[in-house]
Design a protein around this motif. Structure first.
Motif, PDB file in Angstrom:
ATOM      1  N   TRP A 118      39.610   7.944  69.833  1.00  2.00           N
ATOM      2  CA  TRP A 118      40.247   9.072  70.532  1.00  2.00           C
ATOM      3  C   TRP A 118      39.186   9.857  71.280  1.00  2.00           C
ATOM      4  CZ3 TRP A 118      40.403  14.582  68.957  1.00  2.00           C
ATOM      5  CH2 TRP A 118      41.189  15.342  69.809  1.00  2.00           C
ATOM      6  N   SER A 119      39.352   9.971  72.610  1.00  2.00           N
ATOM      7  CA  SER A 119      38.391  10.689  73.437  1.00  2.00           C
ATOM      8  C   SER A 119      38.660  12.186  73.372  1.00  2.00           C
ATOM      9  CB  SER A 119      38.478  10.199  74.884  1.00  2.00           C
ATOM     10  OG  SER A 119      37.685  11.013  75.733  1.00  2.00           O
ATOM     11  N   TYR A 136      33.905  10.894  71.494  1.00  2.00           N
ATOM     12  CA  TYR A 136      35.086  10.368  70.819  1.00  2.00           C
ATOM     13  C   TYR A 136      34.884  10.316  69.307  1.00  2.00           C
ATOM     14  CZ  TYR A 136      32.326   6.041  70.763  1.00  2.00           C
ATOM     15  OH  TYR A 136      31.334   5.103  70.579  1.00  2.00           O
ATOM     16  N   VAL A 137      36.011  10.223  68.622  1.00  2.00           N
ATOM     17  CA  VAL A 137      36.020   9.936  67.184  1.00  2.00           C
ATOM     18  C   VAL A 137      36.788   8.641  66.987  1.00  2.00           C
ATOM     19  CG1 VAL A 137      35.808  12.339  66.471  1.00  2.00           C
ATOM     20  CG2 VAL A 137      38.076  11.367  66.847  1.00  2.00           C
ATOM     21  N   PHE A 138      36.542   7.969  65.867  1.00  2.85           N
ATOM     22  CA  PHE A 138      37.206   6.693  65.618  1.00  2.85           C
ATOM     23  C   PHE A 138      37.551   6.571  64.135  1.00  2.85           C
ATOM     24  CE2 PHE A 138      32.722   5.873  64.994  1.00  2.85           C
ATOM     25  CZ  PHE A 138      32.679   5.040  63.887  1.00  2.85           C
ATOM     26  N   ALA A 139      38.566   5.787  63.849  1.00  2.00           N
ATOM     27  CA  ALA A 139      38.978   5.522  62.480  1.00  2.00           C
ATOM     28  C   ALA A 139      39.729   4.205  62.449  1.00  2.00           C
ATOM     29  CB  ALA A 139      39.860   6.646  61.938  1.00  2.00           C
ATOM     30  N   GLY A 170      34.231   7.798  62.127  1.00  2.00           N
ATOM     31  CA  GLY A 170      33.031   8.486  62.569  1.00  2.00           C
ATOM     32  C   GLY A 170      33.204   9.065  63.955  1.00  2.00           C
ATOM     33  N   ALA A 171      32.091   9.331  64.611  1.00  8.91           N
ATOM     34  CA  ALA A 171      32.089   9.925  65.952  1.00  8.91           C
ATOM     35  C   ALA A 171      31.061   9.198  66.799  1.00  8.91           C
ATOM     36  CB  ALA A 171      31.781  11.418  65.877  1.00  8.91           C
ATOM     37  N   GLY A 172      31.258   9.259  68.107  1.00  5.36           N
ATOM     38  CA  GLY A 172      30.340   8.587  69.010  1.00  5.36           C
ATOM     39  C   GLY A 172      30.328   9.191  70.381  1.00  5.36           C
ATOM     40  N   VAL A 173      29.407   8.725  71.202  1.00  6.99           N
ATOM     41  CA  VAL A 173      29.307   9.137  72.596  1.00  6.99           C
ATOM     42  C   VAL A 173      28.982   7.901  73.419  1.00  6.99           C
ATOM     43  CG1 VAL A 173      26.877   9.750  72.262  1.00  6.99           C
ATOM     44  CG2 VAL A 173      28.111  10.620  74.253  1.00  6.99           C
ATOM     45  N   SER A 174      29.665   7.736  74.553  1.00  3.39           N
ATOM     46  CA  SER A 174      29.386   6.621  75.464  1.00  3.39           C
ATOM     47  C   SER A 174      29.087   7.180  76.844  1.00  3.39           C
ATOM     48  CB  SER A 174      30.559   5.641  75.525  1.00  3.39           C
ATOM     49  OG  SER A 174      31.699   6.247  76.095  1.00  3.39           O
TER      50      SER A 174
END
Length: 418
Positions: A118-119, A136-139, A170-174
């Motif tokens: 999810w952005s 974004y976060v992801f699951a 978790g969370a991320g950045v692209s």
């Protein structure tokens, strides 16, 4: 353990549902709808895996002592401006297990997970095709194949025999480097375990917790040609474009009606003058040659003036010192070709012009190049017979207004009157 799994699944479902509703309410621009084969990406990442807990007990032997390395490969698809889904196959820890707290060995496993991304900024700020940074976060979750051991420091692949489930988030950045190339970084957790026996699949399936840092790259294939064509057609079917096209059609109909009226007037005038010429020729037989010559000159001039009324309502325009037809101007050449194909008896005159920059001789050659290049496109690219196209070049001998106006750098089209 079964209750924990159910609770986590319910929380994740509510989280995804609430994020979806939030994204739909806050999006400021509509994301184009594409088919299944559009906006796919493939990529890989390198992982650092640090075990945070084992068998439900806190386990923190220090990052350096408890860290393992691994990698992932994945396929991902953008669903809309807010959500992606990702199928990931990974070895987040494939080195030999390291001895840790109280003689235990660090978790070593493979996993296959399905994640929802999810952005955050795209949901809050709305759809923007030029945005490069994505937070974004992801699951998600899936299956884990574990090779943990309390007895061996190294395990061959065939010893990965304990199957369990894995939950991750978790969370991320692209960041989008170019239209196709992207890099990303993620930090998250996965909870996994093993089940030596099928009856223990849920009871013993979640007992290892890992902190995982990923650094990776993915390549986006973009929108398929078929979906691009559909999107372009939808864009053309807006009310604004439809109204503009109607206006253009009405204007062209009025121009055609005006040109037909002018053509009729000229035909009538020529017929009258030809009658007068016939009478003058009869008189010429009696010695009055001057009258017939004068009348013939008037008729020739009117026929020459007919070019004014047979000019097409547009010209191909050029930059300074340019004679190649640009992609945007080639649309006009294509329109002329369509007219000629629909009217096989029509012939045209292609006339090149130039502005006042440069010498007379240079501009005459430049206008010749422009006319000949347009003729070449009509013949070679659009299949018009060469004998249906005549060319002329005027250099800078005919100009409108200011000598530097772009209108003077043009190729115009006229119907040939035979």
């Amino acid at each position: 353990m079964m209750k924990k799994v159910i609770k986590m699944g319910v929380v994740m479902s509510l989280l995804v549902a609430s994020m979806s509703a939030f994204a739909q309410n806050t999006g400021k621009a509509e994301y184009p709808r594409y088919g299944f084969w559009s906006n796919w990406s493939v990529g890989f990442s390198f992982d650092l895996n640090n075990q945070a807990a084992m068998n439900g007990n806190s386990y923190d032997a220090g990052w350096r002592r408890a860290t393992n390395a691994g990698m992932d490969i994945f396929a991902q698809q953008k669903l809309n401006h807010a959500f992606d889904w990702r199928l990931r196959f990974g070895f987040p820890s494939f080195w030999a297990p390291l001895q840790g707290y109280k003689g235990y060995y660090n978790d070593r496993h493979m996993s296959l997970t399905l994640d929802i991304l999810w952005s955050i900024n795209n949901s809050l700020l709305g759809y923007d095709p030029d945005r490069r940074l994505n937070l974004y976060v992801f699951a998600g979750g899936g299956l884990a194949l574990s090779g943990n051991s309390d007895e061996e420091m190294s395990l061959p692949l065939e010893d990965y025999e304990h199957v369990g489930i894995v939950l991750d988030g978790g969370a991320g950045v692209s960041y989008r480097l170019t239209e196709k190339h992207n890099i990303f970084a993620e930090y998250g957790y996965d909870i996994n375990g093993d089940a030596p026996h099928p009856t223990q699949f849920f009871s013993n399936a979640l007992h290892n917790t890992n902190r995982i840092f990923r650094l990776g790259y993915f390549y986006c294939f973009g929108v398929t040609a078929a979906d691009q064509a559909v999107a372009a057609q939808k864009a053309m079917l807006t009310q604004e474009n439809f109204s503009a096209l109607n206006t253009q059609v009405n204007n062209l109909e009025r121009q055609v009606a005006t040109e037909r009226g002018n053509e009729k007037k000229l035909e009538n005038r020529i017929a009258e003058l030809e009658d007068q010429l016939a009478q003058a020729m009869a008189q010429a037989n009696k010695g009055n040659n001057a009258a017939s010559d004068s009348l013939q000159a008037v008729i020739d001039q009117i026929k020459a003036d007919q070019l004014t009324f047979y000019a097409m309502p547009f010209s191909v325009l050029y930059d300074i010192d340019d004679w190649k037809v640009s992609e945007s101007e080639d649309i006009k050449v294509k329109a002329v070709a369509r007219v000629l194909k629909d009217n096989p008896n029509v012939k045209i005159l292609v006339v090149g012009f130039a502005d006042y920059s440069g010498s007379d001789n240079y501009n005459m050659k430049l206008s010749e190049k422009r006319a000949n290049e347009v003729k070449r496109l009509l013949v070679k690219k659009y299949g018009i017979a060469e004998d249906r196209i005549q060319t002329e070049y005027k250099g800078k001998s005919v100009a409108f207004g200011d000598i530097q106006y772009s209108l003077n750098r043009r190729v115009s089209f006229y119907r040939v009157i035979e």
